[in-house]
Design a protein around this motif. Sequence first.
Motif, short mmCIF file in Angstrom:
data_model
loop_
_atom_site.label_atom_id
_atom_site.label_comp_id
_atom_site.label_asym_id
_atom_site.label_seq_id
_atom_site.Cartn_x
_atom_site.Cartn_y
_atom_site.Cartn_z
N CYS A 71 38.71 41.46 51.26
CA CYS A 71 39.89 42.31 50.22
C CYS A 71 39.60 42.38 49.00
O CYS A 71 38.46 42.60 49.25
CB CYS A 71 41.01 40.32 49.61
SG CYS A 71 39.95 39.19 49.36
N CYS A 103 42.32 40.19 39.60
CA CYS A 103 41.35 39.10 40.61
C CYS A 103 39.90 40.55 39.71
O CYS A 103 39.24 40.25 39.98
CB CYS A 103 41.36 40.82 40.91
SG CYS A 103 40.60 42.33 40.75
N MET A 148 40.53 50.37 36.13
CA MET A 148 41.05 50.57 37.01
C MET A 148 41.39 52.41 37.32
O MET A 148 42.54 52.28 36.45
CB MET A 148 42.70 49.32 37.19
CG MET A 148 44.00 49.52 36.59
SD MET A 148 44.81 48.05 36.56
CE MET A 148 44.88 47.65 37.06
#
Length: 395
Positions: A71, A103, A148
């Motif tokens: 994942c 995460c 991100m």
Amino acid sequence: MKNVYLDNNATTKIDDKVVEKMMPYLTENYANPSSMYDTAHVCANAIEEARVQVAEFLGVKNEKNIIFTSCATESANTAIKGVVNRCENKNCHIITTQVEHPCVLSVYENLEKKGCKATYVPVNENGELNIEYLLSKVTPETVLVSVMHANNETGAIYPVYDIAKEVKKINKDTKVFVDGVQAAGKIPIELEDTDIDFYSVSGHKFHAPKGVGVLYVKKGNLFEPLLLGGHQESSLRAGTQNTPYIVGLGEAARLAKENLTYELTEVKRLRDKLENGILSAVKNAKLNSKSKERVPNTTNIGFEYIEGELILLYLNELNINASSGSACTSGSLDPSHVLRAQKVPFTSLHGSIRFSLSRFTTEEEIDYAVKNVPEVIKKLARISPFQDELRALGL
Ligand code: PLP
């Protein structure tokens, strides 16, 4: 109306073509891909074909730079801990943003407890990153910058290629990790010839099954593997490869590349129809997805003086699936850390809802949502304890 699924940033429907491609590897082709006989080679070859498909999807020339994981959470943990654990200086400096997925943030917080110094870069009221601040914090001690590519709650896109380039100009040894989970399948990705060292994606966000992810590792980047054991994935990620899921992810990557133009035009058109429809019909609606650059499928709207969880419950009664801005990932009712970082006023912070579309979202579903979301908000406004405030807004 059947279910109207507008929560595609949480997970997506598996494409039927992906299921079809996976089926032989869930049934007759079950050999361990590392074994030495022909039936195993069939599986090993299918994994290599998927690796090529993913490399093409991410704009990477050499498919050997692609590692399959379980994942994107594993991919992020592998990259971040893998870089930091190689450092001799246990008090090294790491940078990330205030709006990352848990995460990344949880790993940073864990590393801080172990002695690392962490900097969390803020965003402005539109959700845009303060890049000058980020770059001003890069020092000779900075070993890692994580940013991100697209935010899961607002859809804001961050200029990760430029950030990586500028970071390297200041410190060529600083590694750059990009969580690309919410960008994959929504905007073009071209990692070759960039300064990004590590990039993660997750199969279940672009119509592959849950439980399979990717970590791109730019050639020459050494890191300490998270999982030790066998020699799978060039000894960088031990564990018997999940052939059917990897095959599914490869096919999903191929299909995502094929459908990118549709995503950028049709999905965006439907998203804009939904967003404009709600904003024009609801007087206490405020757009939270205000970043100039935004993925085409996401909108986040705050409804002043209304409780987000109630909105979701009422929408659920109408078979509309969306998600609230609160930290659903941790099961907590605390307002979203992303919207707080963006300084969304408390009046709409608790009533913020994310709607996220996919290439399977239909015009009929959007029309249904445009008709029903305002009705739900009007109903809830009638039972809100903030009657004076709502009246002042014209409700
Ligand atoms: N990063 C982002 C931005 C996400 O939105 C998610 C999932 O919501 C993840 C990482 C984690 O992905 P996975 O479910 O594959 O661990």
